[in-house]
Write a protein that holds these residues in place. Structure first.
Motif, PDB file in Angstrom:
ATOM      1  N   GLY A 128      59.577  42.781  33.241  1.00  0.00           N
ATOM      2  CA  GLY A 128      58.788  42.086  32.239  1.00  0.00           C
ATOM      3  C   GLY A 128      57.303  42.213  32.575  1.00  0.00           C
ATOM      4  N   GLU A 129      56.577  41.140  32.379  1.00  0.00           N
ATOM      5  CA  GLU A 129      55.160  41.129  32.720  1.00  0.00           C
ATOM      6  C   GLU A 129      54.965  40.452  34.073  1.00  0.00           C
ATOM      7  OE1 GLU A 129      53.093  39.195  29.548  1.00  0.00           O
ATOM      8  OE2 GLU A 129      53.406  40.849  28.147  1.00  0.00           O
ATOM      9  N   ALA A 130      53.864  40.802  34.739  1.00  0.00           N
ATOM     10  CA  ALA A 130      53.516  40.173  36.015  1.00  0.00           C
ATOM     11  C   ALA A 130      52.133  39.550  35.890  1.00  0.00           C
ATOM     12  CB  ALA A 130      53.539  41.193  37.137  1.00  0.00           C
ATOM     13  N   HIS A 131      52.045  38.278  36.249  1.00  0.00           N
ATOM     14  CA  HIS A 131      50.768  37.562  36.224  1.00  0.00           C
ATOM     15  C   HIS A 131      50.559  36.953  37.603  1.00  0.00           C
ATOM     16  CE1 HIS A 131      50.573  37.878  31.796  1.00  0.00           C
ATOM     17  NE2 HIS A 131      51.882  37.700  31.857  1.00  0.00           N
ATOM     18  N   VAL A 132      49.641  37.531  38.361  1.00  0.00           N
ATOM     19  CA  VAL A 132      49.386  37.106  39.739  1.00  0.00           C
ATOM     20  C   VAL A 132      47.881  36.887  39.897  1.00  0.00           C
ATOM     21  CG1 VAL A 132      49.633  37.689  42.175  1.00  0.00           C
ATOM     22  CG2 VAL A 132      51.343  38.493  40.524  1.00  0.00           C
ATOM     23  N   GLU A 133      47.501  35.702  40.381  1.00  0.00           N
ATOM     24  CA  GLU A 133      46.078  35.436  40.572  1.00  0.00           C
ATOM     25  C   GLU A 133      45.498  36.284  41.695  1.00  0.00           C
ATOM     26  OE1 GLU A 133      45.128  31.363  41.115  1.00  0.00           O
ATOM     27  OE2 GLU A 133      45.967  30.714  39.194  1.00  0.00           O
ATOM     28  N   SER A 134      46.230  36.375  42.821  1.00  0.00           N
ATOM     29  CA  SER A 134      45.732  37.126  43.959  1.00  0.00           C
ATOM     30  C   SER A 134      46.923  37.670  44.745  1.00  0.00           C
ATOM     31  CB  SER A 134      44.862  36.246  44.861  1.00  0.00           C
ATOM     32  OG  SER A 134      44.250  37.012  45.877  1.00  0.00           O
ATOM     33  N   ALA A 135      46.869  38.969  45.101  1.00  0.00           N
ATOM     34  CA  ALA A 135      47.990  39.612  45.781  1.00  0.00           C
ATOM     35  C   ALA A 135      47.488  40.375  46.998  1.00  0.00           C
ATOM     36  CB  ALA A 135      48.718  40.561  44.840  1.00  0.00           C
ATOM     37  N   VAL A 136      48.292  40.322  48.061  1.00  0.00           N
ATOM     38  CA  VAL A 136      48.025  41.098  49.271  1.00  0.00           C
ATOM     39  C   VAL A 136      49.289  41.875  49.606  1.00  0.00           C
ATOM     40  CG1 VAL A 136      47.626  40.996  51.755  1.00  0.00           C
ATOM     41  CG2 VAL A 136      46.267  39.570  50.225  1.00  0.00           C
ATOM     42  N   PHE A 137      49.154  43.192  49.812  1.00  0.00           N
ATOM     43  CA  PHE A 137      50.293  44.040  50.146  1.00  0.00           C
ATOM     44  C   PHE A 137      50.042  44.716  51.484  1.00  0.00           C
ATOM     45  CE2 PHE A 137      50.069  44.164  45.416  1.00  0.00           C
ATOM     46  CZ  PHE A 137      51.201  43.404  45.178  1.00  0.00           C
ATOM     47  N   SER A 138      51.078  44.721  52.317  1.00  0.00           N
ATOM     48  CA  SER A 138      50.961  45.255  53.660  1.00  0.00           C
ATOM     49  C   SER A 138      52.083  46.240  53.943  1.00  0.00           C
ATOM     50  CB  SER A 138      51.000  44.100  54.676  1.00  0.00           C
ATOM     51  OG  SER A 138      50.980  44.583  55.999  1.00  0.00           O
ATOM     52  N   GLY A 147      56.149  46.161  32.363  1.00  0.00           N
ATOM     53  CA  GLY A 147      55.326  45.620  31.289  1.00  0.00           C
ATOM     54  C   GLY A 147      53.867  45.535  31.703  1.00  0.00           C
ATOM     55  N   THR A 148      53.176  44.548  31.173  1.00  0.00           N
ATOM     56  CA  THR A 148      51.766  44.346  31.480  1.00  0.00           C
ATOM     57  C   THR A 148      51.617  43.681  32.838  1.00  0.00           C
ATOM     58  OG1 THR A 148      51.250  44.106  29.133  1.00  0.00           O
ATOM     59  CG2 THR A 148      49.634  43.265  30.703  1.00  0.00           C
ATOM     60  N   SER A 149      50.748  44.230  33.660  1.00  0.00           N
ATOM     61  CA  SER A 149      50.500  43.679  34.987  1.00  0.00           C
ATOM     62  C   SER A 149      49.085  43.122  35.038  1.00  0.00           C
ATOM     63  CB  SER A 149      50.683  44.756  36.064  1.00  0.00           C
ATOM     64  OG  SER A 149      50.398  44.239  37.341  1.00  0.00           O
ATOM     65  N   THR A 150      48.979  41.834  35.325  1.00  0.00           N
ATOM     66  CA  THR A 150      47.688  41.186  35.447  1.00  0.00           C
ATOM     67  C   THR A 150      47.533  40.677  36.871  1.00  0.00           C
ATOM     68  OG1 THR A 150      47.800  40.483  33.137  1.00  0.00           O
ATOM     69  CG2 THR A 150      46.172  39.391  34.534  1.00  0.00           C
ATOM     70  N   LEU A 151      46.759  41.404  37.666  1.00  0.00           N
ATOM     71  CA  LEU A 151      46.462  41.012  39.041  1.00  0.00           C
ATOM     72  C   LEU A 151      44.983  40.648  39.106  1.00  0.00           C
ATOM     73  CD1 LEU A 151      48.367  43.724  41.129  1.00  0.00           C
ATOM     74  CD2 LEU A 151      49.095  41.415  40.598  1.00  0.00           C
ATOM     75  N   GLY A 152      44.704  39.355  39.261  1.00  0.00           N
ATOM     76  CA  GLY A 152      43.307  38.943  39.329  1.00  0.00           C
ATOM     77  C   GLY A 152      42.583  39.577  40.499  1.00  0.00           C
ATOM     78  N   GLU A 153      43.262  39.611  41.652  1.00  0.00           N
ATOM     79  CA  GLU A 153      42.720  40.250  42.848  1.00  0.00           C
ATOM     80  C   GLU A 153      43.862  40.983  43.546  1.00  0.00           C
ATOM     81  OE1 GLU A 153      39.399  36.939  44.200  1.00  0.00           O
ATOM     82  OE2 GLU A 153      41.459  36.790  44.951  1.00  0.00           O
ATOM     83  N   GLU A 154      43.560  42.114  44.158  1.00  0.00           N
ATOM     84  CA  GLU A 154      44.581  42.867  44.869  1.00  0.00           C
ATOM     85  C   GLU A 154      43.951  43.552  46.070  1.00  0.00           C
ATOM     86  OE1 GLU A 154      47.646  46.656  44.195  1.00  0.00           O
ATOM     87  OE2 GLU A 154      46.381  45.918  42.556  1.00  0.00           O
TER      88      GLU A 154
END
Length: 294
Positions: A128-138, A147-154
């Protein structure tokens, strides 16, 4: 843990996932590495636990026995952790914070304020869609959204560097020292504290529900009605009586016809008799008997 509905052996787990197989066969879509066979087999061909969705305070998705299938929306007022499991959510996944270092597949939408993804071989996939204010990937944690991806910060350590990744965790307030090499335990505790500080989900998010698409609705399997005992007995008698077809015909008239009173039994009996009595000399008499069974 969530309520367990039942345990699904690998074959049944694969059947549960079958409506979603098309997602991994779309050659034009690169990156959606969702393998139903991995989910269905679980750990060492153990299968999957089918758990009821719902709304919980906070949750660790621990299931040492096999995969974890969440049947419906999963709403988490606080923190959610997937410490290394194989997880399939058949619905929306909404939480304040998410710590995941395993395989996480969300059929609906994903909504979180803070997302930390760790470890390489698996990843997080959202249809579906992803709505994340802030994401950290390691450690090359894969994150892909159909679907639509909304990452405020990545911030991703593979792109931005490990120093930038750890500094973002410090900015979140979940890590005290950006130079720390071993930080996962502190990050987990920090995300828990952050979620508890924020309180429950906003009601407009908690009220969201995933609507299955028509192709995802599994029709119940049709099971054949049990055969009447008299039909089973008749079939055995026709095979083993050791009589001529004329003798069988006479016995069918005098002995079996009065016993075949059930409509379903008569339909099955007509098929058996038609197959067993095939002498051209007896066709008229046989057909008269079949007519009596209608």
């Amino acid at each position: 843990m969530l309520p367990l509905q039942r345990w699904l052996p690998p074959a049944e787990a694969a059947s549960y996932l079958r409506p979603y197989d098309a997602f991994r066969s779309t050659g034009a879509r690169i990156g959606m590495d969702v393998d139903a066979s991995v989910l269905a087999h679980g750990f060492s061909n153990s299968g999957a636990g089918l758990f009821s969705g719902g709304r919980v305070a906070s949750l660790v998705l621990e299931n040492d026995r096999g995969s974890t299938f969440v049947d419906g929306d999963l709403l988490v007022d606080g923190w959610l952790e997937n410490p290394g499991g194989l997880v399939f959510v058949r619905g929306n996944l909404i939480a304040q914070t998410l710590f995941t270092r395993g395989y996480l597949i969300v059929l609906g939408e994903l909504r979180v304020r803070r997302l930390f993804g760790e470890d390489e071989p698996d990843g997080t996939y959202v249809f579906g869609e992803a709505h994340v204010e802030s994401a950290v990937f390691s450690h090359n944690h894969l994150f892909d959204v159909w679907g639509t991806s909304t990452l405020g910060e990545e911030v991703h350590d593979e792109v931005d560097g490990r120093e930038a990744m750890r500094q973002r965790l410090v900015d979140w307030g979940v890590l005290s020292d950006p130079r720390a090499e071993y930080y996962l335990d502190e990050v987990q505790r920090g995300l828990r504290a952050l979620a508890e500080q924020w309180g429950p989900l906003p009601e407009d998010q908690a009220a969201r529900r995933y609507t299955p698409k028509p192709t995802e609705v599994i029709a119940p399997e049709r099971t054949a009605a049990p055969r009447p005992d008299v039909v089973i007995e008749l079939e055995r008698w026709l095979d083993e009586a050791g009589l001529t077809q004329r003798q069988q015909l006479e016995a069918l008239r005098t002995h079996w016809l009065p016993r075949l009173t059930d409509a379903a039994a008569r339909v099955e009996a007509r098929r058996l008799i038609r197959k067993a009595l095939n002498s051209k000399k007896l066709i008229d008499e046989r057909d008269a008997l079949l007519l009596a069974l209608e």
